[in-house]
Design a protein around this motif. Structure first.
Motif, short mmCIF file in Angstrom:
data_model
loop_
_atom_site.label_atom_id
_atom_site.label_comp_id
_atom_site.label_asym_id
_atom_site.label_seq_id
_atom_site.Cartn_x
_atom_site.Cartn_y
_atom_site.Cartn_z
N VAL A 70 -80.24 11.41 0.07
CA VAL A 70 -78.84 11.79 -0.01
C VAL A 70 -78.65 13.22 -0.55
O VAL A 70 -77.62 13.83 -0.32
CB VAL A 70 -78.05 10.76 -0.87
CG1 VAL A 70 -76.61 11.16 -1.07
CG2 VAL A 70 -78.12 9.39 -0.24
N ARG A 71 -79.66 13.77 -1.20
CA ARG A 71 -79.53 15.11 -1.80
C ARG A 71 -79.23 16.18 -0.74
O ARG A 71 -79.95 16.29 0.23
CB ARG A 71 -80.83 15.49 -2.51
CG ARG A 71 -81.08 14.72 -3.77
CD ARG A 71 -82.46 14.94 -4.29
NE ARG A 71 -82.65 16.34 -4.65
CZ ARG A 71 -83.51 16.76 -5.56
NH1 ARG A 71 -84.28 15.91 -6.16
NH2 ARG A 71 -83.63 18.03 -5.84
N PRO A 72 -78.17 16.96 -0.93
CA PRO A 72 -77.84 18.02 0.04
C PRO A 72 -78.67 19.28 -0.23
O PRO A 72 -78.86 19.67 -1.38
CB PRO A 72 -76.36 18.28 -0.21
CG PRO A 72 -76.18 17.97 -1.66
CD PRO A 72 -77.14 16.85 -1.97
N MET A 73 -79.15 19.92 0.80
CA MET A 73 -79.91 21.16 0.66
C MET A 73 -78.99 22.38 0.65
O MET A 73 -79.31 23.41 0.08
CB MET A 73 -80.91 21.31 1.80
CG MET A 73 -81.93 20.20 1.89
SD MET A 73 -82.93 20.12 0.42
CE MET A 73 -82.87 18.38 0.08
N ILE A 74 -77.85 22.26 1.34
CA ILE A 74 -76.94 23.39 1.51
C ILE A 74 -75.51 22.86 1.47
O ILE A 74 -75.25 21.74 1.87
CB ILE A 74 -77.26 24.12 2.83
CG1 ILE A 74 -76.61 25.49 2.88
CG2 ILE A 74 -76.94 23.30 4.03
CD1 ILE A 74 -77.18 26.38 3.95
N GLU A 75 -74.61 23.66 0.93
CA GLU A 75 -73.20 23.29 0.88
C GLU A 75 -72.34 24.53 1.12
O GLU A 75 -72.85 25.65 1.10
CB GLU A 75 -72.84 22.66 -0.47
CG GLU A 75 -72.89 23.61 -1.63
CD GLU A 75 -72.49 22.98 -2.97
OE1 GLU A 75 -71.87 21.91 -2.97
OE2 GLU A 75 -72.82 23.58 -4.00
N GLN A 98 -79.15 16.61 -7.26
CA GLN A 98 -79.26 15.27 -7.85
C GLN A 98 -77.90 14.74 -8.27
O GLN A 98 -77.56 13.59 -8.00
CB GLN A 98 -80.20 15.32 -9.04
CG GLN A 98 -80.36 14.00 -9.77
CD GLN A 98 -81.28 14.13 -10.95
OE1 GLN A 98 -82.40 14.58 -10.80
NE2 GLN A 98 -80.80 13.75 -12.12
N THR A 99 -77.10 15.59 -8.90
CA THR A 99 -75.78 15.18 -9.36
C THR A 99 -74.90 14.77 -8.19
O THR A 99 -74.22 13.75 -8.24
CB THR A 99 -75.11 16.34 -10.15
OG1 THR A 99 -75.97 16.70 -11.23
CG2 THR A 99 -73.76 15.94 -10.67
N LEU A 100 -74.91 15.58 -7.13
CA LEU A 100 -74.10 15.25 -5.95
C LEU A 100 -74.57 13.96 -5.29
O LEU A 100 -73.75 13.15 -4.86
CB LEU A 100 -74.15 16.40 -4.94
CG LEU A 100 -73.35 17.64 -5.30
CD1 LEU A 100 -73.61 18.76 -4.29
CD2 LEU A 100 -71.86 17.34 -5.37
N ALA A 101 -75.89 13.76 -5.22
CA ALA A 101 -76.42 12.54 -4.61
C ALA A 101 -75.95 11.30 -5.38
O ALA A 101 -75.49 10.32 -4.77
CB ALA A 101 -77.94 12.59 -4.56
N ILE A 102 -76.05 11.35 -6.70
CA ILE A 102 -75.61 10.22 -7.52
C ILE A 102 -74.11 10.00 -7.35
O ILE A 102 -73.64 8.88 -7.16
CB ILE A 102 -75.98 10.45 -9.00
CG1 ILE A 102 -77.50 10.39 -9.18
CG2 ILE A 102 -75.30 9.44 -9.91
CD1 ILE A 102 -77.98 10.80 -10.55
N ARG A 103 -73.35 11.09 -7.39
CA ARG A 103 -71.89 11.00 -7.27
C ARG A 103 -71.49 10.40 -5.93
O ARG A 103 -70.62 9.53 -5.86
CB ARG A 103 -71.29 12.40 -7.42
CG ARG A 103 -69.78 12.42 -7.47
CD ARG A 103 -69.25 13.82 -7.57
NE ARG A 103 -69.84 14.53 -8.71
CZ ARG A 103 -69.84 15.85 -8.83
NH1 ARG A 103 -69.35 16.63 -7.89
NH2 ARG A 103 -70.37 16.42 -9.88
N TRP A 104 -72.13 10.86 -4.84
CA TRP A 104 -71.78 10.36 -3.52
C TRP A 104 -72.16 8.89 -3.35
O TRP A 104 -71.43 8.13 -2.72
CB TRP A 104 -72.45 11.21 -2.44
CG TRP A 104 -71.89 12.60 -2.34
CD1 TRP A 104 -70.73 13.07 -2.89
CD2 TRP A 104 -72.49 13.71 -1.68
NE1 TRP A 104 -70.57 14.40 -2.60
CE2 TRP A 104 -71.64 14.82 -1.86
CE3 TRP A 104 -73.67 13.87 -0.96
CZ2 TRP A 104 -71.93 16.06 -1.33
CZ3 TRP A 104 -73.94 15.13 -0.43
CH2 TRP A 104 -73.09 16.21 -0.61
N LEU A 105 -73.31 8.50 -3.88
CA LEU A 105 -73.71 7.08 -3.81
C LEU A 105 -72.70 6.19 -4.54
O LEU A 105 -72.26 5.17 -4.00
CB LEU A 105 -75.10 6.88 -4.39
CG LEU A 105 -76.27 7.16 -3.45
CD1 LEU A 105 -77.57 7.26 -4.23
CD2 LEU A 105 -76.37 6.08 -2.40
#
Length: 157
Positions: A70-75, A98-105
């Protein structure tokens, strides 16, 4: 003088069951109103469900792989140049990934209603492990938006 707070990363202890710092961070983000034991129970019950479904892989490995997928490489980031605002694609640093992946999950899990939290969490983690689900859709949309705005990459300075 009062004691100073330090970054949670420095104070964060690994979770008791799997000895994983990432799992401890996830439990802290899952927690509501300081009820850590409830959050831990939800997390561990979800991993137990995953362990029943997926026999050949450890549940904590499924969790780590789901976060990794889920971790994004680019935004895209908004950048004002002259009178216009551009959506400029930028690389994401690992801590924010990592923060974005946890938040999105957790966002994906909380958006689904009608079933117990540990079941919803197990389903979303399993889906992310297979590169499916709402959190992966969010990541893919972020990457797609960054790809669409590639023309403005020269504004990233």
């Amino acid at each position: 003088m009062a004691a100073r707070f330090t970054a949670s990363r420095d104070q964060l202890r690994p979770d008791p069951r799997f000895n994983s710092v990432l799992a401890a961070k996830f439990v802290n983000c899952l927690m509501y109103d300081g009820k850590k034991s409830v959050a831990q129970r939800v997390f561990y019950d979800a991993l137990d469900l995953i362990g029943q479904k997926v026999k050949d892989v450890e549940p904590i490995e499924v969790f780590h792989e789901a976060i990794e997928n889920v971790r994004p490489m680019i935004e895209v980031r908004s950048k004002r140049v002259g009178g216009a605002t551009y959506q400029v694609p930028t690389q994401v640093n690992p801590k924010r990934q990592q923060t974005l992946a946890i938040r999105w999950l957790l966002e994906a899990v909380r958006s689904k209603k009608g079933r117990p939290m540990h079941i919803r969490l197990a389903d979303e983690l399993s889906a992310a492990y297979r590169r499916e689900g709402a959190a992966m859709t969010k990541r893919d949309n972020t990457h797609r938006m960054a790809d669409a705005n590639k023309a403005f990459a020269h504004f990233a300075w």
